[in-house]
Every structure is written in structure tokens, then in C-alpha cells.
Write a protein that holds these residues in place. Structure first.
Motif, mmCIF file in Angstrom:
data_model
loop_
_atom_site.group_PDB
_atom_site.id
_atom_site.type_symbol
_atom_site.label_atom_id
_atom_site.label_comp_id
_atom_site.label_asym_id
_atom_site.label_seq_id
_atom_site.Cartn_x
_atom_site.Cartn_y
_atom_site.Cartn_z
ATOM 1 N N LEU A 77 0.873 -1.252 0.038
ATOM 2 C CA LEU A 77 -0.052 0.071 0.121
ATOM 3 C C LEU A 77 0.989 1.369 0.053
ATOM 4 O O LEU A 77 0.462 2.186 -0.758
ATOM 5 C CB LEU A 77 -0.804 0.086 1.059
ATOM 6 N N GLU A 78 1.921 1.153 0.803
ATOM 7 C CA GLU A 78 2.887 2.490 0.607
ATOM 8 C C GLU A 78 3.330 2.672 -0.658
ATOM 9 O O GLU A 78 3.458 3.610 -1.301
ATOM 10 C CB GLU A 78 3.937 2.066 1.743
ATOM 11 N N VAL A 79 4.087 1.583 -1.311
ATOM 12 C CA VAL A 79 4.573 1.747 -2.684
ATOM 13 C C VAL A 79 3.175 2.030 -3.520
ATOM 14 O O VAL A 79 3.576 3.005 -4.500
ATOM 15 C CB VAL A 79 5.187 0.246 -3.101
ATOM 16 N N TYR A 80 2.161 1.569 -3.566
ATOM 17 C CA TYR A 80 1.311 1.807 -4.507
ATOM 18 C C TYR A 80 0.721 3.038 -4.773
ATOM 19 O O TYR A 80 0.294 3.488 -5.571
ATOM 20 C CB TYR A 80 0.146 0.578 -4.777
ATOM 21 N N GLU A 81 0.227 3.612 -3.283
ATOM 22 C CA GLU A 81 -0.101 4.928 -3.293
ATOM 23 C C GLU A 81 0.237 6.011 -4.170
ATOM 24 O O GLU A 81 -0.486 6.968 -4.448
ATOM 25 C CB GLU A 81 -0.291 5.221 -1.515
ATOM 26 N N GLY A 82 1.755 5.805 -4.221
ATOM 27 C CA GLY A 82 2.490 6.949 -5.129
ATOM 28 C C GLY A 82 2.745 6.595 -6.423
ATOM 29 O O GLY A 82 3.567 7.290 -7.042
ATOM 30 N N ALA A 83 2.162 5.679 -6.766
ATOM 31 C CA ALA A 83 2.356 4.744 -8.274
ATOM 32 C C ALA A 83 1.353 5.310 -9.467
ATOM 33 O O ALA A 83 0.221 4.730 -9.268
ATOM 34 C CB ALA A 83 2.545 3.559 -8.078
ATOM 35 N N GLN A 84 1.756 6.258 -9.942
ATOM 36 C CA GLN A 84 0.769 6.498 -11.177
ATOM 37 C C GLN A 84 1.570 6.707 -12.443
ATOM 38 O O GLN A 84 0.855 7.083 -13.474
ATOM 39 C CB GLN A 84 -0.002 8.055 -10.825
ATOM 40 N N ALA A 85 2.753 6.708 -12.640
ATOM 41 C CA ALA A 85 3.354 6.983 -13.689
ATOM 42 C C ALA A 85 3.003 5.896 -15.125
ATOM 43 O O ALA A 85 3.134 6.400 -16.102
ATOM 44 C CB ALA A 85 5.189 6.622 -13.625
ATOM 45 N N LEU A 86 2.650 4.600 -14.690
ATOM 46 C CA LEU A 86 2.303 3.884 -15.827
ATOM 47 C C LEU A 86 0.735 3.717 -15.832
ATOM 48 O O LEU A 86 0.263 3.010 -16.835
ATOM 49 C CB LEU A 86 2.976 2.605 -15.375
ATOM 50 N N THR A 87 0.121 4.490 -15.109
ATOM 51 C CA THR A 87 -1.600 4.191 -15.147
ATOM 52 C C THR A 87 -1.881 5.189 -16.417
ATOM 53 O O THR A 87 -1.395 6.318 -16.434
ATOM 54 C CB THR A 87 -2.058 4.581 -13.938
ATOM 55 N N VAL A 88 -3.171 4.785 -17.113
ATOM 56 C CA VAL A 88 -3.559 5.710 -18.228
ATOM 57 C C VAL A 88 -5.082 5.628 -17.987
ATOM 58 O O VAL A 88 -5.490 4.563 -17.736
ATOM 59 C CB VAL A 88 -2.874 5.607 -19.546
ATOM 60 N N LEU A 89 -5.520 6.682 -18.554
ATOM 61 C CA LEU A 89 -7.039 6.814 -18.839
ATOM 62 C C LEU A 89 -7.347 5.915 -19.987
ATOM 63 O O LEU A 89 -6.646 6.152 -21.005
ATOM 64 C CB LEU A 89 -7.579 8.297 -18.906
ATOM 65 N N TYR A 90 -8.455 5.399 -19.743
ATOM 66 C CA TYR A 90 -8.826 4.695 -21.117
ATOM 67 C C TYR A 90 -9.343 5.698 -22.165
ATOM 68 O O TYR A 90 -9.772 7.048 -21.886
ATOM 69 C CB TYR A 90 -10.052 3.758 -21.084
#
Length: 222
Positions: A77-90
Motif C-alpha cells: 500500500l505504501e509503494v502503490y499509493e504513489g504509483a501513477q506513472a504507468l497508469t493511463v485513462l482509457y
């Protein structure tokens, strides 16, 4: 008729599997485990972070409950909370949300993702002001497919006619349990063929969503 339109998040509005995959590998390779494939991780997405991490632990022969598991979950949860670099909107997501709002629809979000990373990714994409209510996987004692999170989202939006939009088996079951119509986004994380999932309409691109909502007559929820 103006509807409340409630959305799932992962696999429906955003493709977050790459960041979830990367976060899982960051945590588990630090434990000396071999990396997961994206397919392995994506296969466990949909029932919340504790279930995801438990299934990942189980697949590697690690404890999936107790203090050791709790430490692994907290680190994920600690790592993932700040992980947006690879996420995209459809494609078409932002335009569809804005079109629905312009047409007078109230928008809500009901996800099994924990609330903190949910709000973080909404801020990342500048979507946080579009939603009248946001319920995360840790907002209530239960998660989807229990209907309570979906119904609580609708309650916070003021009730009335509503449609649920999602991509998965969990979402289809949640809509059935809540007694709400279900629109299925076919390009998300489902494992079941489209025809085998109960749904009122299906769409492959978000450009189609405003028209589907406009044409749909949803029953009111008491």
C-alpha cells in the motif's frame, strides 16, 4: 430522465494494471521472490488490495494472513499509493465523464481500491472534482460484490435513478446484488466472456457511454 452514473475505477476508467504489477514486483522482489508477470497480477485484481496481496503471497508460498502478511500488505500500500506513472485513462474517458456531467448526470465512484490511492490517482488525472461521491475499498467494512458500497455511494449522491458502470465479474455481481442496471466496459480486466456476464448494455469505447446513458431508463432506488 437524469441519472446518477456510478463507476468502477480500475479496468473501467483507468488501466492501472501496469502500476499494480510494478508495485507488486517492487515489494516481492525485495523479499527475494521472482518477479510476477502482468497476467499473474492482473488475474488477482478486482477484490481489493488485501485480497490481491494475499493471492500473490499464496502463489509464492508465503503466509497470506497474520503479522508477516500484514507487513507485506502495508508495504504494498505504501509503494502503490504513489504509483501513477504507468497508469493511463482509457481513450475517451475524460470526454465521456464531462459530457455526462454537462448533460446533468451526477457522477460517483465505487471501487475496491483503497481510498488513499483512489484519491491520489483522481488528483493525478484532474478528475477529483467530477465525482459527487467516492467510496473506496476501505471506506466501509465490506467490499464489492457486497452491494453496500454501491448503495452507500448512491446515498451520498442523493439517491434517485442510477446506473453502475464496470468491467468485471465483481462489478456485474455487485450491480445484481444492488438491483441496479449495469453497463459493461468490455476492454477491462474481466476473465469471463461478455455474453456470460449479466449486463444491460456493453461498450468497447467510452465515446459510446453518453449515448447509452441518455437512452437508458433506469429504475429509481427507494
Amino acid at each position: 430522465m437524469t441519472h446518477s452514473v456510478i463507476f468502477d475505477l480500475d479496468g473501467t476508467l483507468i488501466d492501472s494494471a501496469p502500476d499494480i504489477h510494478a508495485s507488486a514486483n517492487t515489494v516481492f522482489t525485495a523479499l527475494g521472490q521472482p518477479p510476477f508477470t502482468r497476467a499473474e497480477v492482473q488475474g488477482f485484481v478486482g477484490r481489493g488490495a488485501p485480497n490481491l496481496v494475499a493471492r500473490l503471497c499464496e502463489s509464492r508460498g508465503l503466509p497470506h494472513e497474520g503479522p508477516e502478511f500484514d507487513r507485506v500488505l502495508a508495504r504494498f500500500l505504501e509503494v502503490y499509493e504513489g504509483a501513477q506513472a504507468l497508469t493511463v485513462l482509457y481513450p475517451g474517458t475524460r470526454a465521456a465523464l464531462e459530457a455526462l456531467q454537462a448533460a446533468g448526470c451526477k457522477l460517483g465512484l465505487c471501487t475496491n481500491k483503497p481510498l488513499a490511492p483512489t484519491l491520489a490517482v483522481l488528483r493525478h488525472f484532474g478528475l477529483e472534482n467530477l465525482f459527487a461521491a467516492v467510496i473506496g475499498g476501505d471506506s466501509l467494512p465490506v467490499k464489492k460484490p457486497d452491494p453496500a458500497p454501491l448503495l452507500e455511494t448512491l446515498t451520498r449522491m442523493g439517491g434517485g435513478p442510477a446506473i453502475f458502470v464496470g468491467d468485471s465479474e465483481v462489478d456485474a455481481e455487485t450491480a445484481q446484488n444492488a438491483g441496479l442496471p449495469f453497463l459493461l466496459f468490455t476492454e477491462g480486466y474481466r476473465k469471463t466472456p461478455v455474453e456470460a456476464l449479466p449486463h444491460d448494455a456493453a461498450f468497447a469505447h467510452h465515446d459510446a457511454l453518453p449515448g447509452l446513458v441518455a437512452a437508458f431508463s433506469a429504475p429509481a432506488v427507494p
